[in-house]
Design a protein around this motif. Structure first.
Motif, mmCIF file in Angstrom:
data_model
loop_
_atom_site.group_PDB
_atom_site.id
_atom_site.type_symbol
_atom_site.label_atom_id
_atom_site.label_comp_id
_atom_site.label_asym_id
_atom_site.label_seq_id
_atom_site.Cartn_x
_atom_site.Cartn_y
_atom_site.Cartn_z
ATOM 1 N N ALA A 229 35.564 42.111 35.197
ATOM 2 C CA ALA A 229 36.707 41.852 36.071
ATOM 3 C C ALA A 229 36.696 42.853 37.214
ATOM 4 C CB ALA A 229 38.003 41.952 35.274
ATOM 5 N N TYR A 230 37.023 42.365 38.398
ATOM 6 C CA TYR A 230 37.003 43.205 39.589
ATOM 7 C C TYR A 230 38.267 42.977 40.395
ATOM 8 C CZ TYR A 230 32.154 43.285 38.213
ATOM 9 O OH TYR A 230 31.011 43.409 37.484
ATOM 10 N N GLY A 231 38.829 44.048 40.888
ATOM 11 C CA GLY A 231 39.996 43.993 41.756
ATOM 12 C C GLY A 231 39.559 44.067 43.211
ATOM 13 N N TYR A 232 40.452 44.584 44.043
ATOM 14 C CA TYR A 232 40.153 44.718 45.463
ATOM 15 C C TYR A 232 40.894 45.929 45.993
ATOM 16 C CZ TYR A 232 40.102 43.942 50.472
ATOM 17 O OH TYR A 232 39.934 44.106 51.814
ATOM 18 N N SER A 233 40.259 46.634 46.894
ATOM 19 C CA SER A 233 40.895 47.736 47.602
ATOM 20 C C SER A 233 40.377 47.717 49.028
ATOM 21 C CB SER A 233 40.573 49.075 46.927
ATOM 22 O OG SER A 233 41.195 50.128 47.629
ATOM 23 N N GLY A 234 41.291 47.561 49.982
ATOM 24 C CA GLY A 234 40.859 47.511 51.373
ATOM 25 C C GLY A 234 42.031 47.573 52.327
ATOM 26 N N ILE A 235 41.707 47.522 53.594
ATOM 27 C CA ILE A 235 42.707 47.574 54.663
ATOM 28 C C ILE A 235 43.165 46.162 54.983
ATOM 29 C CG2 ILE A 235 43.067 48.217 57.081
ATOM 30 C CD1 ILE A 235 40.929 50.384 56.674
ATOM 31 N N TYR A 236 44.427 46.025 55.325
ATOM 32 C CA TYR A 236 45.005 44.722 55.657
ATOM 33 C C TYR A 236 44.159 44.017 56.714
ATOM 34 C CZ TYR A 236 48.047 41.121 57.430
ATOM 35 O OH TYR A 236 48.560 39.914 57.824
ATOM 36 N N ASP A 237 43.792 42.758 56.399
ATOM 37 C CA ASP A 237 42.997 41.976 57.343
ATOM 38 C C ASP A 237 43.529 40.553 57.517
ATOM 39 O OD1 ASP A 237 42.300 40.771 54.967
ATOM 40 O OD2 ASP A 237 40.179 41.314 55.065
ATOM 41 N N GLY A 238 44.671 40.268 56.889
ATOM 42 C CA GLY A 238 45.282 38.949 57.025
ATOM 43 C C GLY A 238 44.730 37.892 56.083
ATOM 44 N N TYR A 239 43.790 38.251 55.228
ATOM 45 C CA TYR A 239 43.195 37.301 54.289
ATOM 46 C C TYR A 239 43.621 37.633 52.859
ATOM 47 C CZ TYR A 239 40.102 36.035 58.121
ATOM 48 O OH TYR A 239 39.602 35.613 59.324
ATOM 49 N N PRO A 240 43.747 36.608 52.015
ATOM 50 C CA PRO A 240 44.056 36.891 50.602
ATOM 51 C C PRO A 240 42.803 37.414 49.881
ATOM 52 C CG PRO A 240 43.795 34.531 50.937
ATOM 53 C CD PRO A 240 43.704 35.175 52.297
ATOM 54 N N HIS A 241 43.027 38.356 48.977
ATOM 55 C CA HIS A 241 41.936 38.919 48.185
ATOM 56 C C HIS A 241 42.278 38.721 46.707
ATOM 57 C CE1 HIS A 241 39.960 40.582 51.680
ATOM 58 N NE2 HIS A 241 41.178 40.885 52.122
ATOM 59 N N TYR A 242 41.400 38.048 45.989
ATOM 60 C CA TYR A 242 41.641 37.625 44.617
ATOM 61 C C TYR A 242 40.978 38.544 43.605
ATOM 62 C CZ TYR A 242 43.191 33.181 46.602
ATOM 63 O OH TYR A 242 43.861 32.215 47.306
ATOM 64 N N VAL A 243 41.495 38.495 42.391
ATOM 65 C CA VAL A 243 40.813 39.111 41.252
ATOM 66 C C VAL A 243 39.588 38.261 40.975
ATOM 67 C CG1 VAL A 243 40.960 39.523 38.763
ATOM 68 C CG2 VAL A 243 42.916 40.032 40.221
ATOM 69 N N SER A 244 38.507 38.889 40.585
ATOM 70 C CA SER A 244 37.295 38.177 40.202
ATOM 71 C C SER A 244 37.015 38.503 38.738
ATOM 72 C CB SER A 244 36.127 38.638 41.080
ATOM 73 O OG SER A 244 34.920 38.089 40.618
ATOM 74 N N ALA A 245 36.804 37.475 37.930
ATOM 75 C CA ALA A 245 36.526 37.702 36.506
ATOM 76 C C ALA A 245 35.535 36.670 36.000
ATOM 77 C CB ALA A 245 37.814 37.639 35.692
ATOM 78 N N SER A 246 34.671 37.106 35.080
ATOM 79 C CA SER A 246 33.734 36.198 34.438
ATOM 80 C C SER A 246 33.475 36.685 33.020
ATOM 81 C CB SER A 246 32.422 36.115 35.226
ATOM 82 O OG SER A 246 31.783 37.375 35.240
ATOM 83 N N ALA A 247 33.019 35.762 32.177
ATOM 84 C CA ALA A 247 32.729 36.082 30.781
ATOM 85 C C ALA A 247 31.323 35.639 30.448
ATOM 86 C CB ALA A 247 33.731 35.403 29.859
ATOM 87 N N GLU A 248 30.596 36.473 29.688
ATOM 88 C CA GLU A 248 29.223 36.149 29.299
ATOM 89 C C GLU A 248 29.193 34.909 28.414
ATOM 90 O OE1 GLU A 248 26.168 38.041 26.236
ATOM 91 O OE2 GLU A 248 26.625 39.359 27.922
ATOM 92 N N ILE A 249 30.105 34.826 27.447
ATOM 93 C CA ILE A 249 30.181 33.649 26.575
ATOM 94 C C ILE A 249 31.104 32.649 27.259
ATOM 95 C CG2 ILE A 249 30.880 32.784 24.315
ATOM 96 C CD1 ILE A 249 30.228 35.565 23.222
ATOM 97 N N VAL A 250 30.535 31.626 27.855
ATOM 98 C CA VAL A 250 31.311 30.717 28.680
ATOM 99 C C VAL A 250 31.879 29.556 27.876
ATOM 100 C CG1 VAL A 250 31.216 29.201 30.682
ATOM 101 C CG2 VAL A 250 29.976 31.347 30.714
ATOM 102 N N ASP A 251 31.078 28.950 26.994
ATOM 103 C CA ASP A 251 31.496 27.749 26.272
ATOM 104 C C ASP A 251 32.733 28.025 25.418
ATOM 105 O OD1 ASP A 251 31.361 25.109 25.440
ATOM 106 O OD2 ASP A 251 30.152 25.622 23.678
ATOM 107 N N GLY A 252 33.845 27.427 25.792
ATOM 108 C CA GLY A 252 35.083 27.578 25.025
ATOM 109 C C GLY A 252 35.890 28.814 25.357
ATOM 110 N N THR A 253 35.452 29.610 26.324
ATOM 111 C CA THR A 253 36.176 30.825 26.684
ATOM 112 C C THR A 253 37.174 30.530 27.799
ATOM 113 O OG1 THR A 253 34.340 32.248 26.049
ATOM 114 C CG2 THR A 253 35.961 33.187 27.545
ATOM 115 N N ASN A 254 38.404 30.979 27.610
ATOM 116 C CA ASN A 254 39.441 30.846 28.630
ATOM 117 C C ASN A 254 39.777 32.221 29.179
ATOM 118 O OD1 ASN A 254 39.841 28.016 28.363
ATOM 119 N ND2 ASN A 254 41.004 28.391 26.505
ATOM 120 N N ILE A 255 39.856 32.319 30.497
ATOM 121 C CA ILE A 255 40.255 33.565 31.141
ATOM 122 C C ILE A 255 41.654 33.358 31.698
ATOM 123 C CG2 ILE A 255 39.785 35.174 33.014
ATOM 124 C CD1 ILE A 255 36.807 34.577 32.638
#
Length: 172
Positions: A91-117
């Motif tokens: 999981a990754y967050g964001y840290s930066g200077i205001y630029d007028g764009y939305p910045h989302y959390v990024s997350a992924s899981a190694e075991i994908v089949d049946g995994t809910n985030i």
């Protein structure tokens, strides 16, 4: 003379296996035998409740109620399929200077089949909607990866946007 059958009980022994492995040999214990009789006097089979997901299932001994000099009863056992697999959550967050764009959390899981985030901004209320930050400020996002066959994994990330610096006449 009247000789009544003795009461014998076949009790399935509890068993455990790790998710994704084969079933163990199921066994049972016979009690109530008299006069030195051995367990071979009682004939039974053992099956288990169907299912392969992590959880608990019944182990079911069965056979005839009347067997020679015995009246036999049958008691189930518990079969547990454990969830030893771990989800590799990134999981990754964001840290930066205001630029007028939305910045989302990024997350992924190694075991994908049946995994809910899912995500939470308070650690209590979870949603699959991905949080984002647009304006200056900061907050923590909790990320949770769940799979019925794995241990739940969690992470915390921060979304942070700092105020943009405005230049006036070339002066900062």
């Amino acid at each position: 003379f009247v000789i009544n059958p003795a009461a014998a009980t076949v009790t399935a022994n509890d068993a455990v296996k790790a998710y994704g492995t084969g079933d163990p040999q199921f066994t049972a214990t016979v009690t109530g035998l008299v006069n030195g009789d051995s367990e071979e006097k009682i004939t039974y089979s053992i099956t288990r409740e169907a299912g392969e997901e992590a959880g608990t299932y019944s182990i079911i001994p069965q056979g005839e109620a009347a067997q020679g000099n015995y009246t036999v009863s049958y008691l189930p056992g518990t079969f547990t399929i454990t969830a030893p697999l771990k989800i590799d959550l990134s999981a990754y967050g964001y840290s930066g200077i205001y630029d007028g764009y939305p910045h989302y959390v990024s997350a992924s899981a190694e075991i994908v089949d049946g995994t809910n985030i899912s995500y939470s901004t308070n650690g209590t209320d979870w949603s699959e909607a991905v949080p984002y930050i647009l304006d200056a400020g900061a907050f923590t996002v909790y990320v949770k990866a769940e799979n019925p066959n794995c241990e739940t994994e969690t992470a915390e990330v921060v979304l942070e946007v700092t105020h943009a610096v405005h230049r006036v006449d070339g002066i900062r």
